[in-house]
Design a protein around this motif. Structure first.
Motif, PDB file in Angstrom:
ATOM      1  N   GLN A 171      -4.757   2.144   3.088  1.00  0.00           N
ATOM      2  CA  GLN A 171      -5.370   1.111   3.926  1.00  0.00           C
ATOM      3  C   GLN A 171      -5.202   1.527   5.388  1.00  0.00           C
ATOM      4  O   GLN A 171      -4.130   1.965   5.798  1.00  0.00           O
ATOM      5  CB  GLN A 171      -4.727  -0.259   3.711  1.00  0.00           C
ATOM      6  CG  GLN A 171      -5.351  -1.332   4.585  1.00  0.00           C
ATOM      7  CD  GLN A 171      -4.813  -2.725   4.353  1.00  0.00           C
ATOM      8  OE1 GLN A 171      -5.252  -3.678   4.995  1.00  0.00           O
ATOM      9  NE2 GLN A 171      -3.861  -2.876   3.436  1.00  0.00           N
ATOM     10  N   CYS A 218      -0.213   2.622   4.768  1.00  0.00           N
ATOM     11  CA  CYS A 218      -0.912   1.599   5.543  1.00  0.00           C
ATOM     12  C   CYS A 218      -0.795   1.965   7.019  1.00  0.00           C
ATOM     13  O   CYS A 218       0.323   2.097   7.546  1.00  0.00           O
ATOM     14  CB  CYS A 218      -0.304   0.219   5.283  1.00  0.00           C
ATOM     15  SG  CYS A 218      -1.152  -1.121   6.174  1.00  0.00           S
ATOM     16  N   ASP A 224       0.835  -1.199   0.000  1.00  0.00           N
ATOM     17  CA  ASP A 224       0.000   0.000   0.000  1.00  0.00           C
ATOM     18  C   ASP A 224       0.874   1.254   0.000  1.00  0.00           C
ATOM     19  O   ASP A 224       1.961   1.269   0.585  1.00  0.00           O
ATOM     20  CB  ASP A 224      -0.896   0.007   1.233  1.00  0.00           C
ATOM     21  CG  ASP A 224      -1.700  -1.278   1.359  1.00  0.00           C
ATOM     22  OD1 ASP A 224      -2.190  -1.764   0.322  1.00  0.00           O
ATOM     23  OD2 ASP A 224      -1.811  -1.791   2.490  1.00  0.00           O
ATOM     24  N   LEU A 253      -9.089   0.943   1.436  1.00  0.00           N
ATOM     25  CA  LEU A 253      -9.410  -0.309   2.128  1.00  0.00           C
ATOM     26  C   LEU A 253      -9.411  -0.061   3.629  1.00  0.00           C
ATOM     27  O   LEU A 253      -8.421   0.383   4.204  1.00  0.00           O
ATOM     28  CB  LEU A 253      -8.379  -1.388   1.770  1.00  0.00           C
ATOM     29  CG  LEU A 253      -8.558  -2.759   2.426  1.00  0.00           C
ATOM     30  CD1 LEU A 253      -9.897  -3.374   2.054  1.00  0.00           C
ATOM     31  CD2 LEU A 253      -7.407  -3.681   2.029  1.00  0.00           C
ATOM     32  N   PHE A 254     -10.565  -0.321   4.266  1.00  0.00           N
ATOM     33  CA  PHE A 254     -10.625  -0.272   5.726  1.00  0.00           C
ATOM     34  C   PHE A 254     -11.649  -1.295   6.189  1.00  0.00           C
ATOM     35  O   PHE A 254     -12.584  -1.638   5.471  1.00  0.00           O
ATOM     36  CB  PHE A 254     -10.996   1.130   6.221  1.00  0.00           C
ATOM     37  CG  PHE A 254     -12.423   1.537   5.928  1.00  0.00           C
ATOM     38  CD1 PHE A 254     -13.415   1.428   6.899  1.00  0.00           C
ATOM     39  CD2 PHE A 254     -12.776   2.028   4.677  1.00  0.00           C
ATOM     40  CE1 PHE A 254     -14.715   1.807   6.620  1.00  0.00           C
ATOM     41  CE2 PHE A 254     -14.071   2.410   4.400  1.00  0.00           C
ATOM     42  CZ  PHE A 254     -15.045   2.301   5.371  1.00  0.00           C
TER      43      PHE A 254
END
Length: 477
Positions: free
Chosen positions: A347, A319, A316, A373-374
């Protein structure tokens, strides 16, 4: 029968002798000359006293007779530091950097290898070096291949250990072997205009404090030490994984990266878990680009990031696992070119530690259809976040009713005219060139929040008295 066999054997012997004599015939005709796969060999830019990688070229004889070289030599001998191997014969000082044993049969070829260890030039800038490899033929013709390179004096640090407060500053390159370690409670300051060139497997390990104090005109640069090309069009500097990267350990606080360009590392920045009540790292007007791992991987740390670009990582771009993190006016662009299984632009979660996170006026995009993204359900620790006034490449439907997202623009994943990389001035996956300034048609223009945006104007004017979403890219690749 024996007479027949004897006759056949005799014929084969005569044929073999005739064939060998034909292949080994050499001429001194002035019509004969050699052909080269390259007339000039460039060894790129090298650090003084550091051996180069080898380059090679071919020497062809396309004529109907063999060619003998009465002499093959380096024109300037040992004055420039070039080393040459011609068809397995090394032109060493023991033989006067020359040989007379080179023959090339008709329609045949030989290979020549060239290396260089350049002497110091005692200048701040690279100096030009050249020599000629001279082929003197028996027929009197003389042909040359030019060998050239740029040589750059540098300052070499080997396993550099910062045991007291220290400063690095130089107009010359600083080449790091083995790495730099900053002891706990000690500070390393890197002054404007300084570039650190890290050899493979070397990195910067901070147990104390790092201040990278670049300016817009004179940024600080952390990069690999390869100055040559992987291919004619591709410098090693554009290839990820050239050095280890920056590691900030648990004992380290109050680190600052300002106007800093960090690129082509394995992990760009790794931050270990720490006391989230204390500021761990502040990043402003900086770039982390083209990493073979993460651009930024943080575990339970207090971080502030503003006006910065995080781009192109195998994992990522950013992140976050826990901590207290603010991102404002940044560009997170995931266009890593070397692997289709790349991570996402952003993320975050609270798998191992609670996370408080806000992301404002930032651009989160990339090649994928979902670059955010989570997972708030993962783990039993609190995940508290807000994402406002951002341009995000992610499906909108799942977030329409999520109050943690407000005043955002969601890229139309079916719109091929402005989505993803078409926000930016340059995304060239072939030449690996990137410039993450906004194109005029980007939806990020004038879309920032005037109340929370940072003062910058990418094009030198205010269009609607509103700032843009994303970073003002001070450092261009």
């Amino acid at each position: 029968m024996n007479k027949i066999i004897t006759g056949i054997v005799g014929f084969l012997v005569l044929f073999g002798l005739y064939s060998c004599n034909g292949e080994d015939s050499f001429s001194t005709s002035t019509n004969l000359q050699l052909q080269f796969s390259a007339d000039s060999i460039l060894l790129d830019t090298l650090f003084s006293n550091v051996p180069s990688t080898a380059k090679s070229f071919w020497v062809y004889n396309y004529s109907s007779d063999g060619i003998k070289c009465s002499n093959v030599r380096l024109e300037r001998g040992n004055q420039t530091g070039f080393r040459v191997n011609v068809d397995g014969i090394y032109l060493s000082g023991n033989v006067g950097y020359q040989t007379s044993d080179i023959t090339i049969r008709k329609n045949d070829s030989i290979r020549v290898y060239v290396e260089l260890t350049s002497p110091k030039n005692y200048q701040d800038k690279p100096s030009f070096l050249e020599d000629n490899l001279v082929f003197a033929l028996e027929n009197g013709k003389v042909q040359k291949v030019n060998l050239n390179a740029y040589s750059w004096d540098g300052i070499f640090l080997n396993n550099y250990h910062v045991k007291e407060d220290d400063t690095l500053s130089s107009s010359k390159p600083i080449i790091v072997y083995g790495g730099i370690v900053v002891d706990s409670a000690k500070t390393l300051t890197v002054l404007p205009g300084t570039t650190l060139y890290f050899h493979a497997n070397a990195g910067l390990d901070v147990h104390g404090r790092l201040i990278s104090a670049g300016t817009m005109e004179h940024p600080v640069t952390f990069r690999g030490d390869r100055l040559d090309n992987m291919f004619d069009y591709l410098p090693y500097d554009r290839v990820s994984g050239q050095w280890k990267g920056l590691h900030i350990y648990s004992s380290s606080y109050d680190n600052i990266l300002s106007f800093t360009d960090l690129h082509s590392a394995f992990h760009g920045i790794v931050i270990d878990s720490a006391d989230v009540q204390r500021k761990k790292l502040t990043i402003n007007a900086s770039t982390v680009h083209n990493c073979q791992g993460y651009d930024l991987l943080s575990k339970n740390a207090n971080i502030s990031i503003s006006n910065s670009v995080f781009s192109n990582s195998l994992k990522d771009c950013i992140c976050l696992d826990g901590g207290d993190v603010t991102i404002n006016g940044c560009t997170l662009a995931q266009f890593y070119p070397f692997d289709s299984q790349r991570g996402v632009a952003l993320q975050f979660g609270s798998e191992n530690s609670a996370l408080r996170f806000q992301c404002l006026n930032s651009l989160i995009t990339g090649y994928g259809d979902d670059e955010l993204l989570f997972n708030p359900e993962k783990g039993n620790l609190p995940l508290e976040f807000a994402i406002n006034h951002c341009l995000i490449r992610t499906p909108e439907d799942a977030l329409k009713n999520d109050v943690r997202f407000s005043n955002n623009i969601f890229e139309n994943l079916k719109d091929t005219t402005i989505a993803g990389y078409k926000n930016f001035v340059l995304v060239d996956a072939n030449l690996l060139k990137y410039q993450f300034e906004l194109k005029e048609h980007s939806l990020a223009i004038d879309a920032g929040d005037p109340q929370t945006s940072l003062p910058n104007d990418r094009f030198g004017r205010m269009r609607d008295n509103s700032p843009d979403i994303g970073a003002f890219e001070y450092i261009n690749k």
